[in-house]
Design a protein around this motif. Structure first.
Motif, PDB file in Angstrom:
ATOM      1  N   ARG A  57       0.718  -1.305   0.079  1.00 24.59           N
ATOM      2  CA  ARG A  57       0.006  -0.031  -0.050  1.00 24.59           C
ATOM      3  C   ARG A  57       0.838   1.341  -0.070  1.00 24.59           C
ATOM      4  O   ARG A  57       0.454   2.237  -0.433  1.00 24.59           O
ATOM      5  N   GLY A  58       1.899   1.175   0.505  1.00 25.47           N
ATOM      6  CA  GLY A  58       3.193   2.178   0.567  1.00 25.47           C
ATOM      7  C   GLY A  58       4.589   1.722   0.692  1.00 25.47           C
ATOM      8  O   GLY A  58       4.528   0.431   1.331  1.00 25.47           O
ATOM      9  N   VAL A  59       5.251   2.183   0.589  1.00 30.75           N
ATOM     10  CA  VAL A  59       6.876   2.080   0.392  1.00 30.75           C
ATOM     11  C   VAL A  59       7.249   2.360   1.738  1.00 30.75           C
ATOM     12  O   VAL A  59       7.161   3.613   2.080  1.00 30.75           O
ATOM     13  N   THR A  60       7.771   1.489   2.729  1.00 30.66           N
ATOM     14  CA  THR A  60       8.724   1.933   3.867  1.00 30.66           C
ATOM     15  C   THR A  60      10.324   2.179   3.555  1.00 30.66           C
ATOM     16  O   THR A  60      10.866   1.137   3.197  1.00 30.66           O
ATOM     17  N   PRO A  61      10.749   3.219   3.701  1.00 31.93           N
ATOM     18  CA  PRO A  61      11.920   3.431   3.277  1.00 31.93           C
ATOM     19  C   PRO A  61      13.101   2.656   3.968  1.00 31.93           C
ATOM     20  O   PRO A  61      14.191   2.217   3.315  1.00 31.93           O
ATOM     21  N   ALA A  62      12.730   2.056   5.073  1.00 30.16           N
ATOM     22  CA  ALA A  62      13.782   1.351   5.749  1.00 30.16           C
ATOM     23  C   ALA A  62      13.675  -0.235   5.509  1.00 30.16           C
ATOM     24  O   ALA A  62      14.810  -0.934   5.271  1.00 30.16           O
ATOM     25  N   THR A  63      12.712  -0.801   4.995  1.00 30.43           N
ATOM     26  CA  THR A  63      12.556  -2.230   4.733  1.00 30.43           C
ATOM     27  C   THR A  63      11.688  -2.559   3.849  1.00 30.43           C
ATOM     28  O   THR A  63      11.618  -3.528   3.390  1.00 30.43           O
ATOM     29  N   GLN A  90      13.508  -4.174  -6.794  1.00 32.51           N
ATOM     30  CA  GLN A  90      14.834  -3.539  -6.407  1.00 32.51           C
ATOM     31  C   GLN A  90      14.717  -2.921  -4.963  1.00 32.51           C
ATOM     32  O   GLN A  90      14.081  -2.184  -4.624  1.00 32.51           O
ATOM     33  N   LEU A  91      15.939  -3.264  -4.303  1.00 33.37           N
ATOM     34  CA  LEU A  91      16.040  -2.991  -2.759  1.00 33.37           C
ATOM     35  C   LEU A  91      17.219  -2.201  -2.804  1.00 33.37           C
ATOM     36  O   LEU A  91      18.426  -2.072  -3.422  1.00 33.37           O
ATOM     37  N   THR A  92      17.062  -1.074  -1.709  1.00 32.59           N
ATOM     38  CA  THR A  92      18.339  -0.130  -1.670  1.00 32.59           C
ATOM     39  C   THR A  92      19.289  -0.914  -0.669  1.00 32.59           C
ATOM     40  O   THR A  92      18.820  -1.896  -0.159  1.00 32.59           O
ATOM     41  N   PRO A  93      20.415  -0.738  -0.721  1.00 34.68           N
ATOM     42  CA  PRO A  93      21.334  -1.006   0.283  1.00 34.68           C
ATOM     43  C   PRO A  93      20.967  -1.135   1.574  1.00 34.68           C
ATOM     44  O   PRO A  93      21.042  -2.103   2.475  1.00 34.68           O
ATOM     45  N   VAL A  94      20.088  -0.246   2.077  1.00 31.51           N
ATOM     46  CA  VAL A  94      19.904   0.031   3.501  1.00 31.51           C
ATOM     47  C   VAL A  94      18.664  -1.067   3.763  1.00 31.51           C
ATOM     48  O   VAL A  94      18.355  -1.767   4.656  1.00 31.51           O
ATOM     49  N   GLN A  95      17.628  -1.122   2.904  1.00 34.44           N
ATOM     50  CA  GLN A  95      16.435  -1.907   2.827  1.00 34.44           C
ATOM     51  C   GLN A  95      16.766  -3.429   2.931  1.00 34.44           C
ATOM     52  O   GLN A  95      16.710  -4.264   3.757  1.00 34.44           O
ATOM     53  N   GLN A  96      17.751  -3.786   2.159  1.00 36.42           N
ATOM     54  CA  GLN A  96      18.488  -5.012   1.949  1.00 36.42           C
ATOM     55  C   GLN A  96      19.028  -5.469   3.422  1.00 36.42           C
ATOM     56  O   GLN A  96      19.096  -6.459   3.974  1.00 36.42           O
TER      57      GLN A  96
END
Length: 437
Positions: A57-63, A90-96
């Protein structure tokens, strides 16, 4: 069939595959995207224990996922006794990094998965160089999570007493140096390809490039048209390195056909850039055959994905890109769908826009050859009179041009109507001046 691809002496990594469904952001069904992600995972020999579509429903920046969903997926990972999770996004380095901590397993995003498959499938030196460059470009931003030793700090020289250079800075510098060297090597590959293209232009055979979504049947069609044995398998990215062969078209005209790497939705930009030297073959082609899996429920979305990648490939100035769609796998359609597809393709084939075939059975490939010949056959037409005893001249014309008509006059002279590229016509005039007198 699977046992041929997997070495069971090596324990498989148990994995969970998750597809984040962004809803209206894509025209493709979430279930189809999940199935494709599972196919990618299995192409990497992962043992898929569970798979799930997760509505975003929305993107959580951290995960990426919300905290509640992260906990739900953690339970799924534990229940599956998984050692890795594939996130089809595609995950950001932080999300990964955060997801790895939350689930206590290795997390692979879509880009990393595709890069790993490419790394395994590359066979030629050029292919390996391209994949290594793409991987380094991807890893450069992820050093913070890739190696635990990166937190260490190397001391200074002893004379300055400064804080020194951290290991992560050293590794980043080493990667940057390696990227520079790889780009230089690939630039040399690009230059060599350019020389090869110039050489081919002196032997004026038209160039045809096969493109299409991965697993659309390009390599099977390539084998059918050329009689080659390029590796072809019902597997995503079964072939990676470009292969070229000469084919004979109706009336004997030769052409060079190239089987290229398969495309896929959200193809990592690192790969598009790294494979620039290879993809230039597509841009330089006289005709592009866009091979589509017409039996796939996702065929329209796949078409758009391929066209998006083609839009990133430059076409030489002054040249108009010509594309013929090849609707493959008609043998997999039911009777009603088959009749509809064949009727539509027949109308479009008259305009040189589409041909329906089965690369597996060979159905429709004769029509495809004829259509290819007509689309690339824009060379000027010449009428040449050949003495009946000059078989060498006739053979030369069949080898280097396209003979469209042949008749024997009353005195035995052979009247040949042939299409010759201007370069070939010049060579003919130099080689057989007596014939044109």
């Amino acid at each position: 069939m699977t046992s041929k691809l997997i070495d069971h002496a090596v324990p498989l990594i148990r994995a969970v595959v998750v597809h984040p469904d962004r809803g209206s952001e894509t025209s493709r069904h979430a279930a189809d995207r999940l199935e494709e992600a599972v196919g990618l995972a299995r192409a990497l020999d992962l043992d898929v224990q569970a798979e799930e579509v997760v509505r975003l429903r929305g993107v959580t920046p951290a995960t990426l996922f919300g905290s509640g969903k992260v906990e739900e997926l953690a339970a799924l990972v534990r229940a599956a006794d998984a050692e890795a999770v594939v996130v089809d996004d595609q995950l950001t380095p932080v999300q990964q990094r955060n997801l790895e901590r939350a689930w206590d397993v290795k997390v692979i995003d879509r880009t990393g998965l595709i890069l790993e498959i490419f790394g395994r499938r590359a066979r030629t030196r050029e292919g390996r160089l391209q994949v290594e460059l793409a991987r380094l470009e991807y890893e450069r931003s992820r050093l913070v999570r890739t190696w635990t030793h990166l937190e260490r700090q190397r001391g200074g020289t002893g004379s300055t007493g400064g804080p020194g250079e951290t290991q992560i800075e050293i590794d980043r510098r080493l990667i940057a140096d390696r990227i520079v060297r790889l780009k230089a090597e690939l630039e040399e590959v690009r230059r060599t390809r350019g020389l090869h293209r110039k050489a081919r232009k002196r032997v004026p055979f038209p160039a045809v490039a096969l493109v299409g979504y991965t697993n659309a049947g390009k390599s099977t069609l390539f084998n059918r048209l050329t009689g080659s044995e390029v590796f072809a398998k019902d597997l995503l990215f079964a072939t990676l390195d470009t292969t070229q062969r000469t084919i004979k078209l109706p009336q004997g005209r030769p052409a060079i056909i190239a089987d290229t790497v398969g495309f896929i939705s959200d193809l990592p930009h690192e790969l598009v850039e790294s494979f620039r030297a290879t993809l230039e073959e597509v841009g330089e082609a006289d005709l592009i055959l866009h091979v589509r899996d017409i039996a796939s429920p996702d065929t329209e979305a796949q078409r758009k994905d391929v066209e998006e990648v083609l839009g990133q490939i430059a076409t030489p100035e002054g040249r108009t890109r010509r594309i013929l769609e090849v609707w493959n796998k008609i043998d997999l359609l039911d009777d009603e769908a088959r009749e509809t597809v064949l009727g539509h393709a027949e109308r479009l084939s008259r305009e040189g826009k589409a041909v329906a075939v089965s690369a597996w059975t060979g159905e429709g490939t004769d029509v495809l050859r004829e259509t290819i010949a007509n689309l690339i056959d824009d060379d000027p037409e010449s009428v040449i009179l050949i003495p009946s005893w000059r078989g060498d001249v006739l053979a030369w014309l069949y080898e280097n041009g396209r003979v469209t008509h042949r008749a024997v006059e009353e005195d035995g002279t052979i009247r040949v109507t042939v299409r010759l590229h201007p370069v070939a016509l010049g060579r003919f005039e130099s080689s057989y001046p007596d014939i044109l007198d």
